[in-house]
Design an enzyme around this catalytic site. Structure first.
Site, PDB file in Angstrom:
ATOM      1  N   HIS A 171       0.712  -1.098   0.084  1.00 57.87           N
ATOM      2  CA  HIS A 171      -0.031   0.170   0.067  1.00 57.87           C
ATOM      3  C   HIS A 171       0.990   1.276  -0.016  1.00 57.87           C
ATOM      4  O   HIS A 171       2.120   1.478   0.257  1.00 57.87           O
ATOM      5  CB  HIS A 171      -0.937   0.054   1.356  1.00 57.87           C
ATOM      6  CG  HIS A 171      -0.076   0.097   2.481  1.00 57.87           C
ATOM      7  ND1 HIS A 171       0.499  -1.047   3.210  1.00 57.87           N
ATOM      8  CD2 HIS A 171      -0.160   1.193   3.557  1.00 57.87           C
ATOM      9  CE1 HIS A 171       1.054  -0.425   4.198  1.00 57.87           C
ATOM     10  NE2 HIS A 171       0.724   0.985   4.595  1.00 57.87           N
TER      11      HIS A 171
ATOM     12  N   ASP B 104       0.454   5.237   1.790  1.00 59.73           N
ATOM     13  CA  ASP B 104      -0.237   5.603   2.874  1.00 59.73           C
ATOM     14  C   ASP B 104      -1.274   6.704   2.706  1.00 59.73           C
ATOM     15  O   ASP B 104      -1.076   7.405   1.679  1.00 59.73           O
ATOM     16  CB  ASP B 104       0.727   6.127   3.928  1.00 59.73           C
ATOM     17  CG  ASP B 104       1.694   5.109   4.447  1.00 59.73           C
ATOM     18  OD1 ASP B 104       1.009   4.136   4.877  1.00 59.73           O
ATOM     19  OD2 ASP B 104       2.670   5.402   4.868  1.00 59.73           O
TER      20      ASP B 104
ATOM     21  N   HIS C 182       4.862   0.056   0.057  1.00 56.48           N
ATOM     22  CA  HIS C 182       5.489  -0.667   1.482  1.00 56.48           C
ATOM     23  C   HIS C 182       4.722  -1.953   1.967  1.00 56.48           C
ATOM     24  O   HIS C 182       3.404  -1.790   1.645  1.00 56.48           O
ATOM     25  CB  HIS C 182       6.117   0.013   1.921  1.00 56.48           C
ATOM     26  CG  HIS C 182       5.241   1.160   2.804  1.00 56.48           C
ATOM     27  ND1 HIS C 182       4.473   2.040   2.475  1.00 56.48           N
ATOM     28  CD2 HIS C 182       4.645   0.781   4.267  1.00 56.48           C
ATOM     29  CE1 HIS C 182       3.921   2.850   3.367  1.00 56.48           C
ATOM     30  NE2 HIS C 182       3.731   1.995   4.205  1.00 56.48           N
TER      31      HIS C 182
ATOM     32  N   ARG D 287       5.599   6.299  13.937  1.00 56.22           N
ATOM     33  CA  ARG D 287       5.982   6.859  12.569  1.00 56.22           C
ATOM     34  C   ARG D 287       5.373   8.462  12.560  1.00 56.22           C
ATOM     35  O   ARG D 287       4.323   8.618  13.151  1.00 56.22           O
ATOM     36  CB  ARG D 287       4.948   6.103  11.539  1.00 56.22           C
ATOM     37  CG  ARG D 287       5.459   6.517  10.023  1.00 56.22           C
ATOM     38  CD  ARG D 287       4.384   5.757   9.281  1.00 56.22           C
ATOM     39  NE  ARG D 287       3.069   6.439   8.983  1.00 56.22           N
ATOM     40  CZ  ARG D 287       1.939   5.943   8.465  1.00 56.22           C
ATOM     41  NH1 ARG D 287       1.992   4.746   8.171  1.00 56.22           N
ATOM     42  NH2 ARG D 287       1.046   6.648   8.408  1.00 56.22           N
TER      43      ARG D 287
END
Length: 277
Positions: free
Chosen positions: A102, A104, A253, A268
């Site tokens: 995917h 983000d 990723h 993150r």
């Protein structure tokens, strides 16, 4: 490949990815930072080892690329004064997240520019992350396929992710979050490099607009399979205080869910982007 004076950049794969050394995210020299920007655009995902930094330092580094996103659904550290952070963790009781390829937050009108992910706790083995270059995937298509895709628009939404009935609502009596959606070109032009890349993903892309369902499903299935070709990817093994920074505009990723009982914790931050064209 660009040469650098203030940092050391070593590519890790042919399609994308490079490990950067002689650079610390918490003590950024301006000349070195400008070289990191160049390396970021050239290699699409950068890896930094031995980065013992605070959350404030991580945010300060990300903020040099743009404003930080506050995720519309995930703000686990909001009460600690860090609403910009997302936690990615897994252990024997909690399954891996992000096992599917995917990009983000593509369900918003202006998807992220990129993310900075720091490893707090890593398994002894397993739990790697893989990235794929959507530039390389696009470049490998025939001219006819590229032309056909150039006018197509895809719908991205949260129906199968954050708004699905089972998402974090089991036994709580809460309703799933409302669906968010956005339309983006299937082929995206990078706003800084001018390069073209595919911009659909298995997690958030619903369908291709103005196509019959069977046509959309067949074409998306081909593109999803094509983008995961090993030649377009790289893989990173985590250690505590390792950091990865990726360009969300031209990569996808996924986590490799191969050691599901080990503790793994990542923190993150995400940088706001612009509207794809």
């Amino acid at each position: 490949m660009t040469s650098f004076k203030h940092i050391t950049v070593n590519p890790v794969a042919g399609a994308l990815g490079a490990e950067v050394s002689d650079f610390h995210l918490g003590d950024v020299n301006e000349d070195a930072f400008q070289e990191v920007r160049v390396a970021f655009l050239e290699h699409q995902v950068l890896f930094f080892r031995d980065q013992e930094i605070t959350r404030d330092q991580q945010k300060a580094f990300g903020s040099r690329f743009g404003t930080l996103q506050i995720h519309p659904f995930l703000q686990p550290l909001k009460n600690e004064g860090h609403p910009e952070f997302i936690l990615l963790y897994s252990n024997a009781q909690s399954p891996y997240l992000a096992e599917n390829w995917h990009s983000d937050v593509t369900f918003v009108q202006e998807p992220p520019l990129g993310s900075v992910l720091r490893c707090v706790e890593a398994p002894e083995f397993g739990g790697d992350t893989m990235w794929a270059s959507t530039y390389a995937a696009y470049d490998a298509l025939s001219d006819k396929m590229q032309r056909m895709l150039s006018d197509l628009v895809a719908v991205h939404d949260t129906v199968r992710s954050f708004s699905r009935p089972s998402y974090d609502t089991a036994g709580t009596g809460r309703q799933p979050p409302p669906v968010m959606s956005a339309e983006h070109p299937v082929v995206r032009t990078h706003p800084e490099t001018g390069r073209k890349g595919l911009f659909v993903n298995t997690t958030f892309t619903s369908h291709i607009k103005d196509m019959k369902p069977a046509e959309s499903t067949a074409l998306l299935s081909f593109l999803y399979h094509h983008m995961t070709t090993p030649d377009f990817s790289c893989r990173f093994r985590w250690r505590p205080n390792s950091v990865a920074m990726w360009d969300n505009r031209c990569t996808q990723h996924r986590v490799v869910a191969d050691n599901k009982t080990a503790n793994r914790r990542m923190e993150r931050i995400t940088i706001n982007g612009d509207r794809p064209y």
